[in-house]
Design an enzyme around this catalytic site. Sequence first.
Site, mmCIF file in Angstrom:
data_model
loop_
_atom_site.group_PDB
_atom_site.id
_atom_site.type_symbol
_atom_site.label_atom_id
_atom_site.label_comp_id
_atom_site.label_asym_id
_atom_site.label_seq_id
_atom_site.Cartn_x
_atom_site.Cartn_y
_atom_site.Cartn_z
ATOM 1 N N GLN A 72 0.918 -1.101 -0.046
ATOM 2 C CA GLN A 72 -0.029 0.088 0.097
ATOM 3 C C GLN A 72 0.807 1.150 0.012
ATOM 4 O OE1 GLN A 72 -3.814 0.091 2.325
ATOM 5 N NE2 GLN A 72 -2.771 -1.521 3.515
ATOM 6 N N LEU B 69 14.423 -9.766 0.387
ATOM 7 C CA LEU B 69 14.902 -9.136 1.471
ATOM 8 C C LEU B 69 15.239 -9.839 2.662
ATOM 9 C CD1 LEU B 69 15.082 -6.140 2.658
ATOM 10 C CD2 LEU B 69 12.890 -6.306 3.448
ATOM 11 N N THR C 4 5.325 0.722 13.668
ATOM 12 C CA THR C 4 3.852 0.462 13.799
ATOM 13 C C THR C 4 3.532 0.925 15.230
ATOM 14 O OG1 THR C 4 2.090 -1.134 13.967
ATOM 15 C CG2 THR C 4 4.282 -2.046 14.418
ATOM 16 N N ASP C 5 2.095 1.140 15.504
ATOM 17 C CA ASP C 5 1.555 1.378 16.641
ATOM 18 C C ASP C 5 1.368 0.010 17.653
ATOM 19 O OD1 ASP C 5 -0.338 0.323 15.104
ATOM 20 O OD2 ASP C 5 -1.876 0.976 16.489
ATOM 21 N N TYR D 123 4.343 -9.820 16.309
ATOM 22 C CA TYR D 123 4.638 -8.804 15.475
ATOM 23 C C TYR D 123 5.009 -7.704 16.042
ATOM 24 C CZ TYR D 123 3.353 -5.207 12.067
ATOM 25 O OH TYR D 123 3.531 -4.152 11.389
#
Length: 287
Positions: A11, A40, A104-105, A128
């Site tokens: 995105q 990667l 990220t939050d 995560y």
Amino acid sequence: MKILVLGKEGQLGRCIKDAADGQNGVPAHYLFADKADFDLAQPDATEKYIREASPDIVVNGAGYTAVDQAENDQENAFWLNGYMTGFLAELSAKMNFLLIHISTDYVFDGKNHRPYEEDDSPCAPSVYGQSKIMGEEHIFTAATRAVIIRTSWLYSPYGKNFVKTMLRLGKEKDEIGVVLDQVGTPTNAHDLAHAIMAILRNQQQITTPTIYHYSNEGAISWYDFAKAIMELSQLKCVVNPLESHQFPAKAPRPFYSVLNKSRIKNDFKLAIPYWRDSLKKNLPMHR
């Protein structure tokens, strides 16, 4: 100036390309890479590609993003989000490029009662989130110049995201249930891409590893978000509130993950749009 963007099919990668091609894009030679270009997860392939590209700036929008799957796939999550982020940080120091890394939050446990600031100690309940914390720590250890951007609830016209799921369900079902007790802020990926352009324009002021928070303005629950999507899209699907225990997921989510954005607004003179205004611009009928 040469800018390498990793995660070109994601995105954010696609929204950065839109921004680069638009009126407010930063003039530069852009390279966009993904799995088809190099793996990667492989340090040798990663170093070979980046050395041949010889960028001035690398924007890392790639990584392991399957939040629930990570609970049973810890090795791959920590390898991509932790160790390989550290490897990029080491390369940035050796090759003297600026690393801009997306976090990220989910690095927070969601027990705050005020918006999280960049200097708050991360404490993630999910694999995560823990893997993303590891990546951040490696950047501070290995990089000389880097930007970490923590964001939340990302959506766009591209890929899979909550907004597109709600639009599909809103056409298929008469009613759905969405959690009410998880509060945060949506982020239009096009808005985040424009914020990254502001950092690129002022990249000379980045002299050390620095964390910034970015999301749209405001604070809502997933339930409120779903209600707004249906309303603005004129869909008649009824949205019912659920508690988190009624919608079990493998990975625990933070109950409150609103991000304080004062630092990025002050450093780069950013005006951040309100979440509802940005959502409206993203919906097909309003474009």
